[in-house]
Motif scaffolding. Structure first.
Motif, PDB file in Angstrom:
ATOM      1  N   GLU A   1       0.920  -1.481  -0.057  1.00  0.00           N
ATOM      2  CA  GLU A   1      -0.216   0.247   0.238  1.00  0.00           C
ATOM      3  C   GLU A   1       1.213   1.568   0.183  1.00  0.00           C
ATOM      4  OE1 GLU A   1      -3.029   2.119  -0.264  1.00  0.00           O
ATOM      5  OE2 GLU A   1      -3.133   0.715  -0.627  1.00  0.00           O
ATOM      6  N   LEU A   2       1.768   1.087   0.222  1.00  0.00           N
ATOM      7  CA  LEU A   2       2.999   2.415   0.800  1.00  0.00           C
ATOM      8  C   LEU A   2       3.546   2.637  -0.731  1.00  0.00           C
ATOM      9  CD1 LEU A   2       5.044   1.982   4.148  1.00  0.00           C
ATOM     10  CD2 LEU A   2       3.312   3.516   3.173  1.00  0.00           C
ATOM     11  N   LYS A   3       3.904   1.768  -1.325  1.00  0.00           N
ATOM     12  CA  LYS A   3       3.961   2.297  -2.969  1.00  0.00           C
ATOM     13  C   LYS A   3       3.421   2.415  -3.613  1.00  0.00           C
ATOM     14  CE  LYS A   3       7.827  -2.610  -2.601  1.00  0.00           C
ATOM     15  NZ  LYS A   3       7.802  -2.907  -2.669  1.00  0.00           N
ATOM     16  N   GLU A   4       2.583   1.941  -3.319  1.00  0.00           N
ATOM     17  CA  GLU A   4       1.374   2.687  -4.125  1.00  0.00           C
ATOM     18  C   GLU A   4       0.902   3.358  -3.903  1.00  0.00           C
ATOM     19  OE1 GLU A   4      -3.099   0.448  -6.905  1.00  0.00           O
ATOM     20  OE2 GLU A   4      -1.793  -0.360  -4.949  1.00  0.00           O
ATOM     21  N   LEU A   5       0.575   4.283  -3.167  1.00  0.00           N
ATOM     22  CA  LEU A   5       0.329   5.643  -2.427  1.00  0.00           C
ATOM     23  C   LEU A   5       1.814   6.595  -2.926  1.00  0.00           C
ATOM     24  CD1 LEU A   5      -2.019   7.358  -0.526  1.00  0.00           C
ATOM     25  CD2 LEU A   5      -0.727   6.454   1.427  1.00  0.00           C
TER      26      LEU A   5
ATOM     27  N   LEU B   1      -0.837  14.229  -0.580  1.00  0.00           N
ATOM     28  CA  LEU B   1      -1.406  13.272   0.424  1.00  0.00           C
ATOM     29  C   LEU B   1      -2.749  12.846   0.712  1.00  0.00           C
ATOM     30  CD1 LEU B   1       0.363  10.452   0.913  1.00  0.00           C
ATOM     31  CD2 LEU B   1       0.175  11.733   3.822  1.00  0.00           C
ATOM     32  N   ALA B   2      -3.398  13.832   0.467  1.00  0.00           N
ATOM     33  CA  ALA B   2      -4.630  14.072   0.840  1.00  0.00           C
ATOM     34  C   ALA B   2      -5.553  13.406  -0.941  1.00  0.00           C
ATOM     35  CB  ALA B   2      -5.436  15.515   1.218  1.00  0.00           C
ATOM     36  N   GLY B   3      -5.568  14.242  -1.810  1.00  0.00           N
ATOM     37  CA  GLY B   3      -6.313  13.840  -3.005  1.00  0.00           C
ATOM     38  C   GLY B   3      -5.441  11.823  -3.412  1.00  0.00           C
ATOM     39  N   CYS B   4      -4.142  11.902  -2.816  1.00  0.00           N
ATOM     40  CA  CYS B   4      -4.046   9.893  -3.335  1.00  0.00           C
ATOM     41  C   CYS B   4      -4.785   9.316  -2.832  1.00  0.00           C
ATOM     42  CB  CYS B   4      -2.498   9.963  -3.728  1.00  0.00           C
ATOM     43  SG  CYS B   4      -2.089  11.004  -5.083  1.00  0.00           S
TER      44      CYS B   4
ATOM     45  N   ALA C   1      -6.178   4.252   3.805  1.00  0.00           N
ATOM     46  CA  ALA C   1      -6.703   5.578   5.030  1.00  0.00           C
ATOM     47  C   ALA C   1      -5.392   5.083   6.331  1.00  0.00           C
ATOM     48  CB  ALA C   1      -7.772   5.374   5.408  1.00  0.00           C
ATOM     49  N   MET C   2      -5.117   3.981   6.370  1.00  0.00           N
ATOM     50  CA  MET C   2      -4.570   3.998   7.662  1.00  0.00           C
ATOM     51  C   MET C   2      -2.754   4.736   7.890  1.00  0.00           C
ATOM     52  SD  MET C   2      -6.995   3.787  10.363  1.00  0.00           S
ATOM     53  CE  MET C   2      -7.467   4.369   9.504  1.00  0.00           C
ATOM     54  N   VAL C   3      -2.545   3.880   6.680  1.00  0.00           N
ATOM     55  CA  VAL C   3      -1.003   4.058   5.482  1.00  0.00           C
ATOM     56  C   VAL C   3      -1.082   5.290   5.963  1.00  0.00           C
ATOM     57  CG1 VAL C   3       0.163   3.473   4.091  1.00  0.00           C
ATOM     58  CG2 VAL C   3      -0.269   1.647   4.862  1.00  0.00           C
ATOM     59  N   ALA C   4      -1.736   5.553   5.252  1.00  0.00           N
ATOM     60  CA  ALA C   4      -1.742   7.943   4.127  1.00  0.00           C
ATOM     61  C   ALA C   4      -1.554   8.540   6.043  1.00  0.00           C
ATOM     62  CB  ALA C   4      -2.980   7.853   3.438  1.00  0.00           C
ATOM     63  N   LEU C   5      -2.355   8.613   6.775  1.00  0.00           N
ATOM     64  CA  LEU C   5      -2.875   8.543   8.103  1.00  0.00           C
ATOM     65  C   LEU C   5      -1.196   8.755   8.922  1.00  0.00           C
ATOM     66  CD1 LEU C   5      -5.968   8.022   9.009  1.00  0.00           C
ATOM     67  CD2 LEU C   5      -5.345  10.382   8.608  1.00  0.00           C
ATOM     68  N   ALA C   6      -0.617   7.042   8.691  1.00  0.00           N
ATOM     69  CA  ALA C   6       0.911   7.305   9.685  1.00  0.00           C
ATOM     70  C   ALA C   6       1.902   8.482   8.518  1.00  0.00           C
ATOM     71  CB  ALA C   6       1.413   5.883   9.135  1.00  0.00           C
TER      72      ALA C   6
ATOM     73  N   GLN D   1       0.658   2.324 -12.314  1.00  0.00           N
ATOM     74  CA  GLN D   1       0.898   2.986 -11.487  1.00  0.00           C
ATOM     75  C   GLN D   1       2.705   2.831 -11.324  1.00  0.00           C
ATOM     76  OE1 GLN D   1      -1.382   2.862  -8.424  1.00  0.00           O
ATOM     77  NE2 GLN D   1      -3.334   3.679  -8.862  1.00  0.00           N
ATOM     78  N   ASP D   2       3.010   2.072 -11.764  1.00  0.00           N
ATOM     79  CA  ASP D   2       4.745   2.491 -11.663  1.00  0.00           C
ATOM     80  C   ASP D   2       5.283   2.595 -12.614  1.00  0.00           C
ATOM     81  OD1 ASP D   2       4.687  -1.386 -10.575  1.00  0.00           O
ATOM     82  OD2 ASP D   2       4.251   0.429  -9.086  1.00  0.00           O
ATOM     83  N   ASN D   3       5.111   3.278 -13.470  1.00  0.00           N
ATOM     84  CA  ASN D   3       5.572   3.568 -14.834  1.00  0.00           C
ATOM     85  C   ASN D   3       5.249   4.659 -15.696  1.00  0.00           C
ATOM     86  OD1 ASN D   3       4.310   1.811 -16.452  1.00  0.00           O
ATOM     87  ND2 ASN D   3       5.083   0.475 -16.640  1.00  0.00           N
ATOM     88  N   GLY D   4       3.686   4.472 -15.033  1.00  0.00           N
ATOM     89  CA  GLY D   4       2.852   6.115 -15.750  1.00  0.00           C
ATOM     90  C   GLY D   4       2.665   5.577 -16.778  1.00  0.00           C
ATOM     91  N   ASN D   5       2.585   4.803 -17.974  1.00  0.00           N
ATOM     92  CA  ASN D   5       2.507   4.161 -18.710  1.00  0.00           C
ATOM     93  C   ASN D   5       0.575   4.143 -18.881  1.00  0.00           C
ATOM     94  OD1 ASN D   5       5.069   4.012 -19.687  1.00  0.00           O
ATOM     95  ND2 ASN D   5       5.466   1.840 -19.582  1.00  0.00           N
ATOM     96  N   VAL D   6       0.313   4.496 -19.999  1.00  0.00           N
ATOM     97  CA  VAL D   6      -0.737   3.766 -20.518  1.00  0.00           C
ATOM     98  C   VAL D   6      -1.798   2.628 -20.432  1.00  0.00           C
ATOM     99  CG1 VAL D   6      -3.082   4.975 -21.591  1.00  0.00           C
ATOM    100  CG2 VAL D   6      -1.642   6.725 -20.916  1.00  0.00           C
TER     101      VAL D   6
END
Length: 496
Positions: free
Chosen positions: A22-26, A305-308, A329-334, A490-495
């Motif tokens: 989740e950290l990586k994705e966020l 961070l809020a938008g994501c 939500a918990m990961v983002a708040l941390a 999301q890892d490389n931004g490719n469509v």
């Protein structure tokens, strides 16, 4: 009840690997948005520097106009556009491509209506400011800047919802590159218009308008190139299934989102006004300007961070995965607490040197140094508060955030700021201690709302109702549905 119970199976014990994932994705989403926010900040600083090059009158007029346009225009458009976050993110999560696209069209329509009264305010800036007793020369300069900024309203009716639309699908790197390409030309544009052509204040305003126009055109080009940009008037605005009802439902999310964001933005302008009533107002107002620029810089990370996290929570609720939404939500708040702690540390370490980046006045630098650690402590509350507001938007509860911001900033922060600064004669520091109390109340309230008052299974059920197919017209072919979506790796931004 059966529908809600069906989501209970998705709750599992959180493992460290899931937290890391989740950290990586966020942060794969948040880092490009942070970079984009920093670039937008740089663009604003460049405009102020060129205004300062023209003279103190031009700088004062430009500053007055920038404050007025932020209060009456940009904060409103950004706030309304944020109402798209729960609908677009949840629609993307449940693969309702048509709702995703039509919601964007509806928001553009709403913003087009919103800029009509905003334009009237901007056109009448001079008479409004003179009525409020502002200096005539400064007001005239501000009115000039405001008039030449009018086209920016139309640009932002597309730019702001486009950012939310793309971010809700995890498309963040293209936004960063589009912003970078636009900002790269901002300095040359200012130089040509201000120095070479001698257009003065209108030149600075026109350069900002063109830079935002470049951002909008580049993002539109991205959507047109990798998706299908198609205006569906009948289903999207004027009628069809859910046409008028869809706009009304979107407004129920957009208006509270707007109120919540505006209440926070406006409070900083109130502090600037209050600083003008303190002894030696020239010094305190100048210090306030430095503090607001500093908080704006620090705000780039929690805002991203809020938008994501809003997008992540909405995606997972839309997909019927309340466990993953809660984890996001918990990961983002941390992460937000960690960012706030970093801000506390650097503001304490660099408090004696920070003011020197903005001024050579020793008295002003001492005043900045006395307040900077308080600003750092404010960020310890602001970061989780801003992130928590993102979680509330992702769960389609912006009205909760609006109520909390109203109570915290205006019924806690404002009385304390006025009492400390004027009644107890603490002065300039008292204003920012008022902000600290507001941020503390805001953070505590929002954390309570997120951690104790959120039933994640129930939110997933609500999301399934928000994004149900019946909300939109069913007369869209599979080919059209596929063409309306823009997705990304999301890892490389490719469509995809």
């Amino acid at each position: 009840m059966a529908e809600k119970n069906s989501y209970n199976n998705s709750h599992k014990l959180t493992s460290s690997s899931k937290v890391v994932d989740e950290l990586k994705e966020l942060w794969a989403m948040a880092l490009p948005i942070t970079a984009m926010n920093c670039l937008v900040y740089v663009r604003a600083v460049v405009s102020v520097l060129f205004l300062g090059r023209l003279g103190s009158l031009e700088l004062a007029g430009g500053a007055l106009s920038i404050g007025f346009t932020n209060i009456t225009g940009y904060s409103v458009l950004v706030g309304l556009a944020s109402g798209l976050e729960p609908v677009c993110s949840q629609a993307y999560g449940c693969k309702n491509w048509e709702l995703l696209s039509i919601s964007l069209h509806r928001m553009i329509f709403i913003l087009l209506l919103a800029i009509i009264p905003i334009s009237l305010l901007w056109i009448n800036l001079e008479s409004i400011m003179l009525m409020l007793g502002q200096d005539r020369d400064i007001t005239k300069m501000a009115a000039t800047y405001c008039i030449y900024s009018l086209p920016d309203l139309l640009t932002n009716t597309l730019l702001q919802p486009m950012r939310v639309y793309l971010r809700s699908q995890g498309v963040t790197k293209p936004q960063m590159w589009c912003t970078l390409l636009a900002v790269v030309f901002h300095v040359p544009l200012n130089y040509v218009f201000v120095v070479v052509m001698g257009w003065g204040v209108p030149g600075v305003a026109i350069a900002s308008v063109i830079t935002n126009l470049h951002m909008m055109v580049l993002m539109m080009g991205y959507v047109c190139l990798y998706g299908r940009w198609e205006w569906r008037w009948k289903a999207g605005i004027g009628g069809g299934s859910g046409g008028g009802d869809g706009i009304a439902a979107l407004l129920k999310l957009a208006v509270p989102s707007c109120i919540g964001i505006c209440l926070e933005w406006w409070w900083y302008e109130i502090v600037t006004v209050l600083a003008g009533y303190l002894p030696n107002p020239k010094l305190t107002v100048a210090a306030t300007g430095i503090m607001i620029q500093t908080t704006s810089l620090m705000y780039t990370v929690p805002m991203a961070l809020a938008g994501c996290v809003s997008a992540r929570v909405g995606n997972e609720l839309g997909a019927g995965k309340p466990y993953k939404a809660k984890l996001a939500a918990m990961v983002a708040l941390a992460c937000a607490f960690g960012i706030g702690l970093i801000n506390v540390i650097w503001t304490v370490i660099f408090k004696d040197k920070w003011g020197g980046l903005f001024t050579k006045d020793d008295e002003l630098k001492l005043l900045v140094a006395s307040v900077l650690p308080i600003i750092g402590l404010c960020e310890l509350g602001n970061c989780p508060q801003t992130t928590g507001c993102g979680v509330l938007r992702g769960t389609a509860r912006p009205v909760v955030g609006a109520h909390i911001n109203l109570g915290s900033f205006y019924f806690v922060g404002t009385p304390i700021a006025i009492g400390l600064a004027f009644w107890l004669d603490i002065g300039f520091e008292g204003l920012w201690l008022g902000l600290l109390s507001a941020q503390a109340a805001c953070a505590a309230s929002i954390l309570y709302a997120v951690l104790r008052c959120t039933d994640w299974e129930d939110e997933a059920v609500k999301a399934s109702k928000v994004t149900r197919v019946e909300m939109v017209s069913k007369f869209v072919s599979d080919e059209e549905k596929n063409g309306l979506l823009v997705t990304s790796d999301q890892d490389n931004g490719n469509v995809a």
